[in-house]
Design an enzyme around this catalytic site. Structure first.
Site, PDB file in Angstrom:
ATOM      1  N   GLU A  93     112.673  28.869 -15.328  1.00  0.00           N
ATOM      2  CA  GLU A  93     112.978  30.174 -15.381  1.00  0.00           C
ATOM      3  C   GLU A  93     113.251  30.976 -14.006  1.00  0.00           C
ATOM      4  O   GLU A  93     112.264  30.768 -13.377  1.00  0.00           O
ATOM      5  CB  GLU A  93     112.313  30.930 -16.316  1.00  0.00           C
ATOM      6  N   CYS A 106     113.747  36.629  -8.891  1.00  0.00           N
ATOM      7  CA  CYS A 106     112.313  36.012  -9.368  1.00  0.00           C
ATOM      8  C   CYS A 106     112.208  34.670  -9.374  1.00  0.00           C
ATOM      9  O   CYS A 106     113.083  33.982 -10.457  1.00  0.00           O
ATOM     10  CB  CYS A 106     111.936  36.903 -10.514  1.00  0.00           C
ATOM     11  N   CYS A 113     102.546  25.540 -15.618  1.00  0.00           N
ATOM     12  CA  CYS A 113     101.325  26.139 -14.558  1.00  0.00           C
ATOM     13  C   CYS A 113     100.121  25.647 -14.928  1.00  0.00           C
ATOM     14  O   CYS A 113      99.724  25.506 -16.230  1.00  0.00           O
ATOM     15  CB  CYS A 113     101.308  27.643 -14.653  1.00  0.00           C
ATOM     16  N   CYS A 117      95.640  31.623 -17.426  1.00  0.00           N
ATOM     17  CA  CYS A 117      95.550  33.182 -17.707  1.00  0.00           C
ATOM     18  C   CYS A 117      95.862  33.362 -18.975  1.00  0.00           C
ATOM     19  O   CYS A 117      97.042  33.105 -19.475  1.00  0.00           O
ATOM     20  CB  CYS A 117      96.418  33.713 -16.622  1.00  0.00           C
ATOM     21  N   CYS A 120      99.529  35.504 -20.050  1.00  0.00           N
ATOM     22  CA  CYS A 120     100.661  34.674 -19.348  1.00  0.00           C
ATOM     23  C   CYS A 120     101.355  33.687 -20.261  1.00  0.00           C
ATOM     24  O   CYS A 120     100.639  32.770 -20.683  1.00  0.00           O
ATOM     25  CB  CYS A 120     100.192  34.142 -17.969  1.00  0.00           C
ATOM     26  N   GLY A 162     104.623  29.308 -12.527  1.00  0.00           N
ATOM     27  CA  GLY A 162     103.878  28.157 -11.639  1.00  0.00           C
ATOM     28  C   GLY A 162     103.112  29.373 -10.544  1.00  0.00           C
ATOM     29  O   GLY A 162     102.990  30.381 -10.412  1.00  0.00           O
ATOM     30  N   GLU A 163     102.213  28.532  -9.845  1.00  0.00           N
ATOM     31  CA  GLU A 163     101.154  28.970  -8.953  1.00  0.00           C
ATOM     32  C   GLU A 163     101.501  28.554  -7.539  1.00  0.00           C
ATOM     33  O   GLU A 163     101.420  27.241  -7.180  1.00  0.00           O
ATOM     34  CB  GLU A 163      99.740  28.325  -9.324  1.00  0.00           C
ATOM     35  N   LEU A 218      95.247  40.436  -9.063  1.00  0.00           N
ATOM     36  CA  LEU A 218      93.884  40.621  -9.114  1.00  0.00           C
ATOM     37  C   LEU A 218      93.712  40.845 -10.633  1.00  0.00           C
ATOM     38  O   LEU A 218      92.554  40.412 -11.156  1.00  0.00           O
ATOM     39  CB  LEU A 218      93.507  42.121  -8.247  1.00  0.00           C
ATOM     40  N   ASN A 219      94.208  41.753 -11.286  1.00  0.00           N
ATOM     41  CA  ASN A 219      94.282  41.971 -12.738  1.00  0.00           C
ATOM     42  C   ASN A 219      92.951  42.346 -13.258  1.00  0.00           C
ATOM     43  O   ASN A 219      92.744  42.663 -14.785  1.00  0.00           O
ATOM     44  CB  ASN A 219      94.580  40.572 -13.387  1.00  0.00           C
ATOM     45  N   CYS A 336     107.283  36.134 -17.729  1.00  0.00           N
ATOM     46  CA  CYS A 336     107.436  34.840 -16.906  1.00  0.00           C
ATOM     47  C   CYS A 336     107.020  34.090 -18.084  1.00  0.00           C
ATOM     48  O   CYS A 336     106.039  34.222 -18.832  1.00  0.00           O
ATOM     49  CB  CYS A 336     106.792  34.776 -15.613  1.00  0.00           C
TER      50      CYS A 336
HETATM   51  N1  SAH Z   1     100.876  32.494 -10.433  1.00  0.00           N
HETATM   52  C1  SAH Z   1     101.261  33.526  -9.504  1.00  0.00           C
HETATM   53  C2  SAH Z   1     102.773  33.826  -9.845  1.00  0.00           C
HETATM   54  C3  SAH Z   1     103.523  33.977 -11.180  1.00  0.00           C
HETATM   55  S1  SAH Z   1     102.714  35.370 -12.239  1.00  0.00           S
HETATM   56  C4  SAH Z   1     100.535  34.721  -9.943  1.00  0.00           C
HETATM   57  O1  SAH Z   1      99.583  34.632 -10.726  1.00  0.00           O
HETATM   58  O2  SAH Z   1     100.284  35.747  -9.031  1.00  0.00           O
HETATM   59  C5  SAH Z   1     103.560  36.821 -11.351  1.00  0.00           C
HETATM   60  C6  SAH Z   1     102.690  38.129 -11.871  1.00  0.00           C
HETATM   61  O3  SAH Z   1     102.983  38.382 -13.312  1.00  0.00           O
HETATM   62  C7  SAH Z   1     101.418  38.191 -11.731  1.00  0.00           C
HETATM   63  O4  SAH Z   1     100.871  38.962 -11.091  1.00  0.00           O
HETATM   64  C8  SAH Z   1     100.747  37.856 -13.136  1.00  0.00           C
HETATM   65  O5  SAH Z   1      99.653  38.614 -13.464  1.00  0.00           O
HETATM   66  C9  SAH Z   1     102.076  38.790 -14.058  1.00  0.00           C
HETATM   67  N2  SAH Z   1     102.023  38.629 -15.390  1.00  0.00           N
HETATM   68  C10 SAH Z   1     101.904  37.254 -16.142  1.00  0.00           C
HETATM   69  N3  SAH Z   1     102.198  37.599 -17.563  1.00  0.00           N
HETATM   70  C11 SAH Z   1     102.452  38.777 -17.425  1.00  0.00           C
HETATM   71  C12 SAH Z   1     102.760  39.627 -18.662  1.00  0.00           C
HETATM   72  N4  SAH Z   1     103.073  38.990 -19.863  1.00  0.00           N
HETATM   73  N5  SAH Z   1     103.181  41.029 -18.543  1.00  0.00           N
HETATM   74  C13 SAH Z   1     102.962  41.576 -17.446  1.00  0.00           C
HETATM   75  N6  SAH Z   1     102.542  40.888 -16.194  1.00  0.00           N
HETATM   76  C14 SAH Z   1     102.543  39.390 -16.337  1.00  0.00           C
END
Ligand code: SAH
Length: 362
Positions: A93, A106, A113, A117, A120, A162-163, A218-219, A336
């Site tokens: 995507e 994006c 991935c 998480c 995600c 992906g990462e 960070l989250n 994503c």
């Molecule tokens: N793997 C990388 C890049 C992909 S995710 C990373 O973790 O940074 C890109 C961003 O989207 C990350 O900050 C992730 O925490 C956030 N993200 C993932 N799922 C989400 C969701 N359902 N709602 C809001 N943000 C989300």
């Protein structure tokens, strides 16, 4: 014969290919201009190249390796989401977001991935493979052509599937072409690599001969909470990650953005805001809060405006530059992995379930 994908070549390798074809060296500049400035993928249109040479390129090479399998356009804003099919049938995507004075693309760095998480969507499907630099550049070039905004300011964020740091070699190869004046000619202000972990690789990226900005997902304000939200990404502690982020800034790069997905009941209590404030106070970071964007079947909820305001108000006096990212394309599965998962479901592939999660005592 397997045709060479031109966007998989460094600009140096492109020059060598063209001269190995017995062409004068300036031909490679013409070809690169078609590929990256004019975003042309049909050799027939590259009219300042001799016809026989165009025919040879057509027979032996290709200018793109992806095709769009599905496009969704938001009814509420100008967000467009693309599901691209790669040469081997795998799908990724990418999202095109248009704002008044800029466009943000994006892009994905992997098919699926390997991380897990729990909030995600991408994590719900299976990891398949890394993308090549050419496939990353294909997404960017296709979206840029779609945006039709050659003169607009274009930002690219590696925040799709992906990462990126688990595919560092190909990401760096793509970044080199993105930075090159004969490639996409983009500076670090316009490129953000977003990662969830891997301090050593953050340092490697800081030391690499490419320009980009860094965002760190960070989250969570503490290791215990982070482990529950991002189990695999928490193999390293927050201290180790922030040390690496400071190293990135010290190596002469821009301030690192800390991304923080806001999920009610999980990471946005007043105590969480206070811990996050202490963690970031006077640090060379920016803080980007992202209200959680729910999937189709999801155990978590989007935070209300009041919940967001309360969290921000508590942070503002202590944390550095706080921004809240407003969700775009909410009506088109724009978080994503959502569109990808929907397409996997259509193909009747099994999709992993996410465990529901609640933090004790909250
Ligand atoms: N793997 C990388 C890049 C992909 S995710 C990373 O973790 O940074 C890109 C961003 O989207 C990350 O900050 C992730 O925490 C956030 N993200 C993932 N799922 C989400 C969701 N359902 N709602 C809001 N943000 C989300």
């Amino acid at each position: 014969m397997n045709r060479i994908h031109l966007r998989n070549l460094s600009l140096d390798d492109l020059r060598q290919l063209v001269t190995s074809h017995g062409q004068p060296e300036y031909r490679y500049r013409q070809l690169a201009t078609w590929m990256y400035a004019r975003l042309e993928t049909s050799f027939a249109q590259m009219t300042d190249l001799p016809a026989e040479y165009r025919a040879r390129l057509e027979a032996e090479t290709r200018a793109t390796s992806i095709r769009s399998a599905l496009v969704q356009e938001s009814a509420t804003d100008h967000t467009r989401k693309f599901l691209f099919e790669l040469g081997d049938g795998a799908r990724v995507e990418s999202v095109l977001m248009r704002y008044e004075h800029r466009t943000t693309l994006c892009v994905s760095s992997q098919v699926g991935c390997p991380l897990d998480c729990i909030f995600c969507e991408t994590a719900k499907g299976n990891f398949q493979r890394n993308l090549t630099a050419g496939e990353i550049l294909d997404q960017i070039c296709t979206l840029k052509a779609e945006a039709g905004a050659q003169d607009q300011k274009i930002n690219v964020v590696f925040m799709g599937m992906g990462e990126p740091l688990l595919n560092l070699e190909e990401v760096v190869r793509a970044l080199r072409v993105m930075n090159d004046p004969l490639g996409l000619n983009m500076s670090d202000r316009r490129i953000t690599v977003s990662t969830s972990s891997f301090p050593e690789r953050i340092r490697e990226l800081a030391d690499a001969d490419v320009s980009c900005s860094l965002a760190l997902s960070l989250n969570a304000p503490d290791d215990e909470t982070r482990k529950q939200l991002m189990p695999k990404a928490s193999r390293f502690t927050i201290d180790e990650l922030l040390d690496a982020a400071r190293y990135f800034v010290r190596s002469g790069r821009r301030r690192v953005t800390l991304e923080y997905v806001l999920i009610p009941g999980l990471n946005m209590s007043i105590a969480d805001a206070d811990t996050l404030g202490r963690l970031t106070h006077r640090q060379p970071f920016k803080l980007n809060l992202i209200p959680y964007n729910p999937g189709r079947v999801d155990p978590f909820q989007r935070p209300s405006e009041e919940e967001i305001d309360r969290f921000v108000a508590r942070l503002l006096p202590v944390a550095p530059a706080v921004t809240v990212r407003r969700s775009r394309g909410v009506d088109i599965d724009a978080a994503c992995g959502q569109l990808w998962n929907a397409s996997l479901n259509e193909k009747k592939k099994p999709v992993k379930e996410t465990a529901s999660f609640s933090r004790g005592g909250d």
